[in-house]
Design an enzyme around this catalytic site. Structure first.
Site, PDB file in Angstrom:
ATOM      1  N   ARG A  30     -22.667 -13.835 100.098  1.00 49.23           N
ATOM      2  CA  ARG A  30     -23.748 -14.761 100.475  1.00 49.23           C
ATOM      3  C   ARG A  30     -23.874 -15.895  99.462  1.00 49.23           C
ATOM      4  O   ARG A  30     -23.512 -17.027  99.730  1.00 49.23           O
ATOM      5  CB  ARG A  30     -25.069 -13.980 100.599  1.00 49.23           C
ATOM      6  CG  ARG A  30     -26.186 -14.739 101.330  1.00 49.23           C
ATOM      7  CD  ARG A  30     -26.987 -15.652 100.445  1.00 49.23           C
ATOM      8  NE  ARG A  30     -27.644 -14.974  99.330  1.00 49.23           N
ATOM      9  CZ  ARG A  30     -28.294 -15.621  98.362  1.00 49.23           C
ATOM     10  NH1 ARG A  30     -28.368 -16.955  98.368  1.00 49.23           N
ATOM     11  NH2 ARG A  30     -28.843 -14.952  97.362  1.00 49.23           N
ATOM     12  N   ASP A  31     -24.365 -15.609  98.285  1.00 50.93           N
ATOM     13  CA  ASP A  31     -24.573 -16.636  97.265  1.00 50.93           C
ATOM     14  C   ASP A  31     -23.246 -17.232  96.811  1.00 50.93           C
ATOM     15  O   ASP A  31     -23.167 -18.418  96.490  1.00 50.93           O
ATOM     16  CB  ASP A  31     -25.323 -16.015  96.082  1.00 50.93           C
ATOM     17  CG  ASP A  31     -25.883 -17.042  95.111  1.00 50.93           C
ATOM     18  OD1 ASP A  31     -25.964 -18.224  95.486  1.00 50.93           O
ATOM     19  OD2 ASP A  31     -26.234 -16.664  93.992  1.00 50.93           O
ATOM     20  N   HIS A 223     -30.421 -11.996  87.460  1.00 48.97           N
ATOM     21  CA  HIS A 223     -29.433 -12.795  88.191  1.00 48.97           C
ATOM     22  C   HIS A 223     -29.089 -14.004  87.327  1.00 48.97           C
ATOM     23  O   HIS A 223     -29.845 -14.971  87.274  1.00 48.97           O
ATOM     24  CB  HIS A 223     -30.049 -13.227  89.526  1.00 48.97           C
ATOM     25  CG  HIS A 223     -29.127 -13.984  90.425  1.00 48.97           C
ATOM     26  ND1 HIS A 223     -28.746 -13.518  91.661  1.00 48.97           N
ATOM     27  CD2 HIS A 223     -28.518 -15.184  90.283  1.00 48.97           C
ATOM     28  CE1 HIS A 223     -27.947 -14.395  92.247  1.00 48.97           C
ATOM     29  NE2 HIS A 223     -27.796 -15.419  91.424  1.00 48.97           N
ATOM     30  N   HIS A 225     -26.595 -17.135  85.810  1.00 51.71           N
ATOM     31  CA  HIS A 225     -25.501 -18.088  85.997  1.00 51.71           C
ATOM     32  C   HIS A 225     -24.929 -18.402  84.615  1.00 51.71           C
ATOM     33  O   HIS A 225     -25.604 -18.269  83.597  1.00 51.71           O
ATOM     34  CB  HIS A 225     -25.998 -19.346  86.689  1.00 51.71           C
ATOM     35  CG  HIS A 225     -26.279 -19.149  88.145  1.00 51.71           C
ATOM     36  ND1 HIS A 225     -25.916 -20.065  89.114  1.00 51.71           N
ATOM     37  CD2 HIS A 225     -26.878 -18.130  88.822  1.00 51.71           C
ATOM     38  CE1 HIS A 225     -26.288 -19.630  90.305  1.00 51.71           C
ATOM     39  NE2 HIS A 225     -26.879 -18.453  90.153  1.00 51.71           N
ATOM     40  N   CYS A 256     -25.932 -22.978  93.190  1.00 47.38           N
ATOM     41  CA  CYS A 256     -27.150 -23.204  93.969  1.00 47.38           C
ATOM     42  C   CYS A 256     -27.063 -24.571  94.623  1.00 47.38           C
ATOM     43  O   CYS A 256     -26.931 -25.575  93.921  1.00 47.38           O
ATOM     44  CB  CYS A 256     -28.399 -23.118  93.093  1.00 47.38           C
ATOM     45  SG  CYS A 256     -29.920 -23.480  94.006  1.00 47.38           S
ATOM     46  N   ASN A 265     -22.093 -17.898  89.463  1.00 46.33           N
ATOM     47  CA  ASN A 265     -22.767 -16.675  89.065  1.00 46.33           C
ATOM     48  C   ASN A 265     -21.960 -15.910  88.021  1.00 46.33           C
ATOM     49  O   ASN A 265     -20.752 -16.126  87.856  1.00 46.33           O
ATOM     50  CB  ASN A 265     -22.930 -15.763  90.285  1.00 46.33           C
ATOM     51  CG  ASN A 265     -23.867 -16.327  91.320  1.00 46.33           C
ATOM     52  OD1 ASN A 265     -25.065 -16.369  91.112  1.00 46.33           O
ATOM     53  ND2 ASN A 265     -23.318 -16.759  92.439  1.00 46.33           N
TER      54      ASN A 265
END
Length: 314
Positions: A30-31, A223, A225, A256, A265
């Site tokens: 997804r991300d 989470h 980055h 993002c 990420n």
């Protein structure tokens, strides 16, 4: 090849404060893919999910029900979920932005969802077209209906450590947003370093602020980055505070779409290497995971940014 094959110690330094086991929340499907300019075929997404599950990952964030206009890459969410080969013992959460997205998720027989909130006013307006307080008018009905339907709900909080427009974010502001999500019915909060500016000290400050406010550390995930190369250091700081769920993306994919300074990420392979070195259980086959990320890099037409993938793939 892992740390054991290289003859490195299974434990590094004092590990009294480290958890014995960590759940890796894999966000690559997804991300990791949502920013790709070229639409990735459904068949590739399905094989990606299947390979990740085969490598031992037990939480795979499969897709998002955001409007296709905003994230065209995930316009195929229904088809992906309808054709998905679900492995036993694997969860497939999806991101749900609003009640319309929840309707789509319920129709697809989803059992785990996530909502996405902002810790800052500016990002809430840019990303959600809403204010810091007003965003809850979208989320609270979604969370309430989802819980009534028996779904588990996770809450993402973005910009927890820094915002490109507002600068450093006060920990108490992050806690206020996070607690409101928990009070609304979220079972877990994922604290996002959306633009990758956190350091180990700022991670500790935010986690301490939550525990001082009465939030159980087990209800928090992180989470990170890797914009400034701090994702692994920040992860270790979180582990030492008792966090047991860490988000990451296979091969270091992702960023993002609403924060141009955000880079990829934390790579799942890099996380696994760290956990292996610390002797923390995670259940992932590193060789199979590296093979998967090399395969996906081939599909995307560029090498993986993960240092562990590059090192082990030769």
């Amino acid at each position: 090849m892992g740390v054991r094959e290289l003859g490195l110690p299974e434990r590094i330094g004092s590990t009294d404060s480290l958890p014995s086991k960590v759940t890796i929340w894999e966000v690559g499907p997804r991300d990791g893919l949502q920013n790709e300019a070229e639409v990735v075929p459904v068949e590739v997404k399905l094989e990606f999910l299947d390979r990740l599950a085969g490598a031992g990952l037990t939480t795979l964030e499969a897709t998002s029900f955001v409007h296709p206009k905003w994230v065209p890459q995930l316009a195929d969410a229904e088809e992906v979920l309808a054709r998905l080969h679900r492995h036993d013992g694997v969860r497939y959460p999806v991101l749900v932005p609003n009640e319309r997205g929840l309707d789509r998720a319920l129709a697809a027989d989803v059992t785990h969802i996530a909502v996405f909130a902002s810790a800052t006013e500016t990002f809430a307006r840019r990303n959600l077209n809403s204010g810091l307080d007003a965003q809850f008018a979208m989320f609270e009905p979604v969370i309430g209906r989802a819980r009534e339907a028996g779904l588990d709900v996770r809450g993402y909080v973005s910009m927890c450590f820094g915002d490109p427009w507002e600068g450093a974010v006060p920990p108490e502001q992050v806690v206020a947003v996070g607690k409101r999500l928990l009070d609304a019915g979220c079972s877990q909060l994922s604290l996002g370093d959306t633009i990758g500016v956190a350091t180990a000290a700022s991670v500790e400050r935010v986690l301490d602020a939550f525990t001082e406010a009465g939030v159980t550390i087990g209800d928090l995930a992180v989470h990170f980055h890797d914009t400034y190369g701090q994702a692994l250091a920040n992860t270790l700081a979180a582990l030492r505070k008792g966090v047991t769920t860490v988000d990451s993306s296979a091969g270091g994919l992702g960023g993002c779409p609403y924060a141009e300074s955000a880079t990829g990420n934390l790579a799942t392979e890099d996380l696994v290497w760290l956990l292996d070195g610390l002797g923390v259980e995670h259940g992932v086959d590193l060789d199979a995971l590296v093979e998967t990320s090399v395969w996906m890099a081939g599909k995307l037409g560029r090498p993986s940014p993960s240092r562990v993938v590059r090192a082990l793939a030769g």
